[in-house]
Enzyme design. Structure first.
Site, mmCIF file in Angstrom:
data_model
loop_
_atom_site.group_PDB
_atom_site.id
_atom_site.type_symbol
_atom_site.label_atom_id
_atom_site.label_comp_id
_atom_site.label_asym_id
_atom_site.label_seq_id
_atom_site.Cartn_x
_atom_site.Cartn_y
_atom_site.Cartn_z
ATOM 1 N N SER A 1 69.818 10.077 -10.745
ATOM 2 C CA SER A 1 70.396 11.428 -10.737
ATOM 3 C C SER A 1 71.908 11.351 -10.883
ATOM 4 C CB SER A 1 70.040 12.152 -9.427
ATOM 5 O OG SER A 1 70.805 11.621 -8.358
ATOM 6 N N SER B 1 74.208 12.512 -8.764
ATOM 7 C CA SER B 1 74.894 12.820 -7.514
ATOM 8 C C SER B 1 76.123 11.953 -7.257
ATOM 9 C CB SER B 1 73.930 12.684 -6.330
ATOM 10 O OG SER B 1 73.593 11.332 -6.104
ATOM 11 N N LYS C 1 74.688 6.685 -1.839
ATOM 12 C CA LYS C 1 75.807 7.579 -1.533
ATOM 13 C C LYS C 1 77.000 6.735 -1.089
ATOM 14 C CE LYS C 1 73.036 11.182 -1.940
ATOM 15 N NZ LYS C 1 73.079 12.072 -3.115
ATOM 16 N N SER D 1 74.910 16.995 -4.926
ATOM 17 C CA SER D 1 74.474 15.917 -4.045
ATOM 18 C C SER D 1 73.870 16.478 -2.765
ATOM 19 C CB SER D 1 75.660 15.009 -3.694
ATOM 20 O OG SER D 1 75.280 14.016 -2.764
#
Length: 262
Positions: free
Chosen positions: A40, A42, A102, A210
């Protein structure tokens, strides 16, 4: 008869070779490096959809989640080393069991809050320096075929999709790029969160795209990430492809091969 025995021996040797290869791969994946594809957007523009990397599993030691299917036979963490603020980490989601990637923003005991899109840590706003907009082509990306979100929307397919960009400097001096798509999204204003002992507060660099610690698990977010859920640190992109299939060599991003993750 001899030919039959030779054939059986050959099959048995093939089976043993496959079993040994799987065992070696399992040990390598458990102890050293785990492959990870970026699915993705994010973490744009630090990480792009289609980036492939190996997660450094030695960085923080090992927990039960270090083994496939979280089957390591011990509790807590061994050879544990805590992450530093600004590390890009892969972790096991505390609820749904998926692997996420992250950036570590808040350490145990930190107070973290976002006010009007600006990150505050322990009551102080972080330093933010505007950059030129991040640009990408508005087209389907990766195997899933996501279309990017744009701050200059609407744009037609094949046109340039922009996102506002800035350099964010965290306490301790780690600087990285962050993106903004629009103001006033639900992640732009949060309560003040106090990070519990043994947990971490993580955020994606593409802030409006996100799902992270800004959102509690009760509403589908990540919440605080327990130390034992960390799988490792992402240090370097090994390979990158912008296409829906890795074999589409004309979509390879050679400029991102062995690209350092900051």
């Amino acid at each position: 008869m001899a030919a039959s025995n030779a054939k059986k021996d050959g099959i048995w040797e093939t089976v043993k070779t496959i079993v040994y290869a799987l065992l070696i791969a399992g040990v390598f994946r458990t102890l050293f490096f785990q492959p990870f594809w970026i699915p993705s957007g994010s973490m744009k523009d630090t990480l792009l959809i289609g980036d492939f990397l190996f997660v450094n599993k030695m960085a923080y030691g090992y927990s039960r989640h270090s083994c496939p299917f979280s089957m390591c036979p011990f509790d807590g963490r061994i050879f544990g080393r805590e992450p530093e603020r600004g590390d890009v980490v892969v972790f096991r989601h505390p609820v749904n069991g998926e692997d996420f990637i992250k950036r570590v923003i808040g350490l145990p005991g930190d107070r973290v809050q976002v006010i009007d899109g600006l990150l505050h840590i322990n009551g102080d706003p972080v330093e933010v320096t505007p950059e030129a907009p991040f640009e990408e082509v508005y087209e389907r990306q990766g195997p899933i075929g996501h279309l990017p979100r744009c701050s200059n929307a609407p744009v037609g397919e094949g046109a340039i999709c922009e996102k506002e960009a800035a350099t964010e400097t965290l306490p301790g001096g780690v600087s990285h790029s962050v993106l903004n798509i629009q103001d006033g999204t639900r992640g732009d204003n949060t309560p003040e969160y106090v990070v519990p002992e043994g947990h971490y507060f993580v955020m994606g660099d593409n802030r409006d795209n996100s799902i992270d610690s800004r959102f509690p698990q009760s509403v589908g977010g990540v919440g605080f990430v327990p130390f034992e859920n960390l799988l490792g640190r992402a240090d370097r992109v090994i390979f990158s492809s912008a296409g829906q299939r890795m074999i589409y060599f004309w979509t390879w991003r050679s400029d991102r091969f062995f690209h350092r993750i900051d």
